[in-house]
Design a protein around this motif. Structure first.
Motif, PDB file in Angstrom:
ATOM      1  N   ARG A  87       0.831  -1.216   0.000  1.00 41.52           N
ATOM      2  CA  ARG A  87       0.000   0.000   0.000  1.00 41.52           C
ATOM      3  C   ARG A  87       0.860   1.259   0.000  1.00 41.52           C
ATOM      4  NH1 ARG A  87      -3.520  -3.186   3.392  1.00 41.52           N
ATOM      5  NH2 ARG A  87      -4.934  -4.297   2.012  1.00 41.52           N
ATOM      6  N   PHE A  88       1.857   1.297   0.901  1.00 42.59           N
ATOM      7  CA  PHE A  88       2.683   2.496   1.016  1.00 42.59           C
ATOM      8  C   PHE A  88       3.499   2.736  -0.261  1.00 42.59           C
ATOM      9  CE2 PHE A  88       3.019   2.505   5.967  1.00 42.59           C
ATOM     10  CZ  PHE A  88       1.638   2.593   6.044  1.00 42.59           C
ATOM     11  N   LEU A  89       4.057   1.672  -0.822  1.00 40.76           N
ATOM     12  CA  LEU A  89       4.893   1.826  -2.017  1.00 40.76           C
ATOM     13  C   LEU A  89       4.065   2.184  -3.248  1.00 40.76           C
ATOM     14  CD1 LEU A  89       7.441  -1.096  -1.558  1.00 40.76           C
ATOM     15  CD2 LEU A  89       7.944   1.357  -1.490  1.00 40.76           C
ATOM     16  N   THR A  90       2.833   1.728  -3.314  1.00 36.54           N
ATOM     17  CA  THR A  90       1.970   2.089  -4.446  1.00 36.54           C
ATOM     18  C   THR A  90       1.875   3.603  -4.568  1.00 36.54           C
ATOM     19  OG1 THR A  90       0.688   0.047  -4.297  1.00 36.54           O
ATOM     20  CG2 THR A  90      -0.352   1.909  -5.410  1.00 36.54           C
ATOM     21  N   ALA A  91       1.724   4.281  -3.430  1.00 38.51           N
ATOM     22  CA  ALA A  91       1.667   5.748  -3.445  1.00 38.51           C
ATOM     23  C   ALA A  91       3.054   6.355  -3.608  1.00 38.51           C
ATOM     24  CB  ALA A  91       1.014   6.251  -2.161  1.00 38.51           C
ATOM     25  N   TYR A  92       4.019   5.854  -2.855  1.00 43.73           N
ATOM     26  CA  TYR A  92       5.379   6.398  -2.873  1.00 43.73           C
ATOM     27  C   TYR A  92       5.985   6.386  -4.270  1.00 43.73           C
ATOM     28  CZ  TYR A  92      10.459   6.431  -2.049  1.00 43.73           C
ATOM     29  OH  TYR A  92      11.807   6.704  -2.107  1.00 43.73           O
ATOM     30  N   LEU A  93       5.784   5.312  -4.998  1.00 37.35           N
ATOM     31  CA  LEU A  93       6.434   5.159  -6.305  1.00 37.35           C
ATOM     32  C   LEU A  93       5.884   6.107  -7.358  1.00 37.35           C
ATOM     33  CD1 LEU A  93       6.732   1.278  -6.313  1.00 37.35           C
ATOM     34  CD2 LEU A  93       8.626   2.912  -6.173  1.00 37.35           C
ATOM     35  N   THR A  94       4.705   6.678  -7.126  1.00 34.74           N
ATOM     36  CA  THR A  94       4.174   7.661  -8.093  1.00 34.74           C
ATOM     37  C   THR A  94       4.985   8.945  -8.068  1.00 34.74           C
ATOM     38  OG1 THR A  94       2.585   8.667  -6.545  1.00 34.74           O
ATOM     39  CG2 THR A  94       1.834   6.738  -7.797  1.00 34.74           C
ATOM     40  N   LEU A  95       5.786   9.150  -7.023  1.00 34.49           N
ATOM     41  CA  LEU A  95       6.602  10.365  -6.903  1.00 34.49           C
ATOM     42  C   LEU A  95       8.013  10.188  -7.432  1.00 34.49           C
ATOM     43  CD1 LEU A  95       5.652  11.394  -3.252  1.00 34.49           C
ATOM     44  CD2 LEU A  95       4.774  12.422  -5.351  1.00 34.49           C
ATOM     45  N   GLN A  96       8.384   8.943  -7.741  1.00 39.86           N
ATOM     46  CA  GLN A  96       9.769   8.676  -8.113  1.00 39.86           C
ATOM     47  C   GLN A  96      10.005   8.889  -9.606  1.00 39.86           C
ATOM     48  OE1 GLN A  96      11.700   8.305  -5.338  1.00 39.86           O
ATOM     49  NE2 GLN A  96       9.656   8.690  -4.511  1.00 39.86           N
ATOM     50  N   ASN A  97      11.262   9.027  -9.957  1.00 39.60           N
ATOM     51  CA  ASN A  97      11.629   9.391 -11.328  1.00 39.60           C
ATOM     52  C   ASN A  97      11.875   8.153 -12.191  1.00 39.60           C
ATOM     53  OD1 ASN A  97      12.340  11.052 -13.492  1.00 39.60           O
ATOM     54  ND2 ASN A  97      14.517  11.040 -12.908  1.00 39.60           N
ATOM     55  N   GLU A  98      10.932   7.217 -12.175  1.00 37.92           N
ATOM     56  CA  GLU A  98      11.079   6.005 -12.979  1.00 37.92           C
ATOM     57  C   GLU A  98       9.753   5.249 -13.032  1.00 37.92           C
ATOM     58  OE1 GLU A  98      13.693   3.135 -11.183  1.00 37.92           O
ATOM     59  OE2 GLU A  98      13.113   3.751  -9.163  1.00 37.92           O
ATOM     60  N   GLU A  99       9.692   4.286 -13.946  1.00 40.37           N
ATOM     61  CA  GLU A  99       8.541   3.397 -14.047  1.00 40.37           C
ATOM     62  C   GLU A  99       8.944   2.039 -13.494  1.00 40.37           C
ATOM     63  OE1 GLU A  99       5.280   1.839 -17.384  1.00 40.37           O
ATOM     64  OE2 GLU A  99       7.063   2.970 -17.993  1.00 40.37           O
ATOM     65  N   VAL A 100       8.080   1.446 -12.670  1.00 37.15           N
ATOM     66  CA  VAL A 100       8.424   0.183 -12.014  1.00 37.15           C
ATOM     67  C   VAL A 100       7.244  -0.778 -12.069  1.00 37.15           C
ATOM     68  CG1 VAL A 100       9.993   1.347 -10.408  1.00 37.15           C
ATOM     69  CG2 VAL A 100       7.637   0.909  -9.729  1.00 37.15           C
ATOM     70  N   ILE A 101       7.549  -2.061 -11.834  1.00 36.47           N
ATOM     71  CA  ILE A 101       6.527  -3.071 -11.617  1.00 36.47           C
ATOM     72  C   ILE A 101       6.554  -3.425 -10.137  1.00 36.47           C
ATOM     73  CG2 ILE A 101       5.730  -5.405 -12.134  1.00 36.47           C
ATOM     74  CD1 ILE A 101       5.496  -3.620 -14.532  1.00 36.47           C
ATOM     75  N   LEU A 102       5.426  -3.300  -9.463  1.00 40.63           N
ATOM     76  CA  LEU A 102       5.301  -3.631  -8.049  1.00 40.63           C
ATOM     77  C   LEU A 102       4.460  -4.894  -7.914  1.00 40.63           C
ATOM     78  CD1 LEU A 102       5.770  -2.866  -5.050  1.00 40.63           C
ATOM     79  CD2 LEU A 102       3.696  -1.463  -5.180  1.00 40.63           C
ATOM     80  N   THR A 103       5.050  -5.941  -7.371  1.00 47.59           N
ATOM     81  CA  THR A 103       4.346  -7.212  -7.257  1.00 47.59           C
ATOM     82  C   THR A 103       4.554  -7.808  -5.876  1.00 47.59           C
ATOM     83  OG1 THR A 103       3.953  -9.336  -8.375  1.00 47.59           O
ATOM     84  CG2 THR A 103       6.251  -8.621  -8.151  1.00 47.59           C
ATOM     85  N   GLY A 104       4.006  -9.012  -5.662  1.00 46.94           N
ATOM     86  CA  GLY A 104       4.123  -9.657  -4.367  1.00 46.94           C
ATOM     87  C   GLY A 104       3.858 -11.137  -4.467  1.00 46.94           C
ATOM     88  N   SER A 105       3.570 -11.754  -3.336  1.00 43.22           N
ATOM     89  CA  SER A 105       3.321 -13.188  -3.277  1.00 43.22           C
ATOM     90  C   SER A 105       1.991 -13.528  -3.946  1.00 43.22           C
ATOM     91  CB  SER A 105       3.285 -13.640  -1.817  1.00 43.22           C
ATOM     92  OG  SER A 105       2.189 -13.009  -1.152  1.00 43.22           O
ATOM     93  N   ALA A 106       1.726 -14.826  -4.080  1.00 42.60           N
ATOM     94  CA  ALA A 106       0.449 -15.264  -4.665  1.00 42.60           C
ATOM     95  C   ALA A 106      -0.718 -14.719  -3.860  1.00 42.60           C
ATOM     96  CB  ALA A 106       0.408 -16.789  -4.718  1.00 42.60           C
ATOM     97  N   ARG A 107      -0.617 -14.740  -2.538  1.00 39.47           N
ATOM     98  CA  ARG A 107      -1.685 -14.198  -1.699  1.00 39.47           C
ATOM     99  C   ARG A 107      -1.821 -12.695  -1.897  1.00 39.47           C
ATOM    100  NH1 ARG A 107      -6.608 -13.941   0.354  1.00 39.47           N
ATOM    101  NH2 ARG A 107      -6.707 -12.721   2.269  1.00 39.47           N
ATOM    102  N   MET A 108      -0.701 -11.987  -2.066  1.00 38.52           N
ATOM    103  CA  MET A 108      -0.762 -10.542  -2.268  1.00 38.52           C
ATOM    104  C   MET A 108      -1.534 -10.205  -3.535  1.00 38.52           C
ATOM    105  SD  MET A 108      -0.109  -7.671  -0.935  1.00 38.52           S
ATOM    106  CE  MET A 108       0.839  -8.365   0.408  1.00 38.52           C
ATOM    107  N   LYS A 109      -1.425 -11.057  -4.542  1.00 38.27           N
ATOM    108  CA  LYS A 109      -2.147 -10.826  -5.788  1.00 38.27           C
ATOM    109  C   LYS A 109      -3.648 -11.046  -5.642  1.00 38.27           C
ATOM    110  CE  LYS A 109       1.786 -11.981  -8.762  1.00 38.27           C
ATOM    111  NZ  LYS A 109       2.268 -12.844  -9.868  1.00 38.27           N
ATOM    112  N   GLU A 110      -4.071 -11.550  -4.479  1.00 37.01           N
ATOM    113  CA  GLU A 110      -5.492 -11.743  -4.201  1.00 37.01           C
ATOM    114  C   GLU A 110      -6.046 -10.657  -3.293  1.00 37.01           C
ATOM    115  OE1 GLU A 110      -5.508 -15.541  -2.371  1.00 37.01           O
ATOM    116  OE2 GLU A 110      -5.296 -16.665  -4.249  1.00 37.01           O
TER     117      GLU A 110
END
Length: 430
Positions: free
Chosen positions: A95-118
């Motif tokens: 949750r925190f990184l989803t918002a934080y990364l919108t301020l950074q100077n790059e494009e990224v893929i944010l992923t997690g475990s199988a449960r996180m994807k649910e």
């Protein structure tokens, strides 16, 4: 194969001193504030919880890898290198990184475990898109993984978000507010769930020099600079709750938890009030809290855990173990945690003959069939709190085995070792 652990306790007396790690909730907030302050804010007493260690590594750009992906440009199909950030099962970090990364100077893929994807993220993504962020779903709409473009081009200053969802969505937005070009006016719709966690966020921002205004249901934070300061992370009250549980299930208990205060930012400090119903007194002196067990009949029948959902498993298991039928409310967010915690509780409590029934948003505990076997094998569902909430049952059950000994590393790596300090014994298998 994951190692299991078998624990037991020869005596129903629990005495000792336990030094808890820093609060995961406070630490994760402080780490994001530190990163956004560009060096002005320092964090002291960083938690050794796996989630906090992982988040710290990501924010310092050490826990990342590159991912080659194909994109369509004017000249055709091109290969592009992207940072791939895998946060595993760390929900707060997602949750925190989803918002934080919108301020950074790059494009990224944010992923997690199988449960996180649910675990749903759509409400936060929608709010960030309303602000002007570019976020795309890589697999299923509303769920990770996410492709996040940095350098947000803010198009709105005021947005709305529901108050009865995870407070981590709200916190994620508040944490980035001082860095947004237009600041942020966040309108909260309906009743605010987990109010203490939002208050914790605002208080920690204030420690870093960030001012806010909260009028009615609108929290406003202007674009502003951080001050040079240090944020000290208090020991973890969520971890303390398991020691309250141990005290409640013991015949005699004298436990000391250094560093905890009666004026904590952490909502889970309400465990002092909850466990007073089970005869546990909390005396704040000597730089911490002393837990003492006193004989007391249990009278409270209804527990509203809306402001402290992470205590739900602890409190429900204590009631079950003591044969205390009770009613619980405020458990709406438990189904989208590390596991469906309601289903997990129902499954595991059944192993000692206790039923947890659901009717609407009210949950009732029926202990009429409770029995204490000589041995129980508990599943943990990849959920650290399932293991730690059920571990105190070893005071009553001669042998208790957990399917995954390492699951506690998410928030309390020293848990099994600390149990040994008050007379528990543990044997790893596998």
């Amino acid at each position: 194969m994951k190692p299991t652990i078998v624990i037991s306790k020869a005596s129903r007396v629990s005495k000792g001193t336990i030094q808890l790690t820093g609060s995961k909730s406070e630490c994760n907030r402080a780490l994001v504030i530190e990163a956004l302050s560009k060096g002005k804010v320092k964090v002291d007493n960083v938690s050794d919880a796996a989630d906090a260690v992982l988040l710290a590594g990501i924010l310092r750009k050490s826990e990342v890898e590159s991912l080659k992906t194909e994109v369509v440009s004017d000249s055709g199909l091109e290969t592009q290198d992207l940072r791939l950030i895998n946060i595993g099962p760390a929900g707060t970090a997602m949750r925190f990184l989803t918002a934080y990364l919108t301020l950074q100077n790059e494009e990224v893929i944010l992923t997690g475990s199988a449960r996180m994807k649910e675990r749903p993220i759509g409400i936060l993504v929608d709010a960030l898109r309303d602000l002007g962020a570019e976020i795309a779903y890589e697999e299923k709409d509303g769920y990770p993984p996410l492709r996040i473009a940095g350098n947000i081009q803010q198009k709105a200053e005021r947005i709305r978000i529901k108050g009865d969802i995870s407070s981590q969505y709200i916190t994620a937005l508040l944490l980035i507010a001082p860095n947004l070009p237009l600041g942020l006016e966040l309108e909260i719709e309906g009743e605010l769930t987990s109010l203490p966690y939002v208050e914790m966020t605002l208080s920690m921002l204030q420690q870093a020099g960030i001012q806010h205004n909260w009028t009615d249901n609108v929290i406003s934070i202007a674009k502003q600079d951080y001050k040079e300061t240090s944020i000290w992370v208090e020991p973890d009250w969520s971890a303390a709750s398991y020691w309250y549980s141990i005290a409640a299930l013991s015949d005699e208990a004298e436990l000391f938890l250094p560093g905890l205060t009666s004026y904590s930012l952490q909502g889970d400090s309400v465990i002092t009030e909850i466990m007073a119903n089970f005869g546990i007194t909390s005396q704040f002196r000597d730089g911490g809290v002393h837990l003492l067990k006193e004989p007391k009949p249990i009278q409270r029948k209804i527990f509203d855990l809306k402001s402290c959902p992470d205590l739900a498993q602890t409190v429900i298991v204590v009631c079950a173990a003591l044969g205390h039928d009770a009613t619980f409310t405020g458990l709406e967010t438990l189904k989208i945690k590390e596991t469906d915690r309601i289903a997990a509780l129902q499954n595991e409590l059944a192993k000692i003959g206790v039923k947890l029934t659901e009717k609407g948003q009210v949950y009732k505990l029926d202990t009429s069939g409770k029995h204490i076997p000589d041995y129980v094998y508990f599943n943990t569902y990849h959920d650290h709190r399932m293991a730690m909430a059920f571990a105190p049952l070893a005071i009553l059950i001669p042998q208790v085995e957990f399917e995954d000994a390492n699951v506690v590393e998410k928030s309390y790596p020293a848990f099994w070792t600390d149990l040994e300090k008050v007379g528990f014994s543990g044997t790893l298998k596998g």
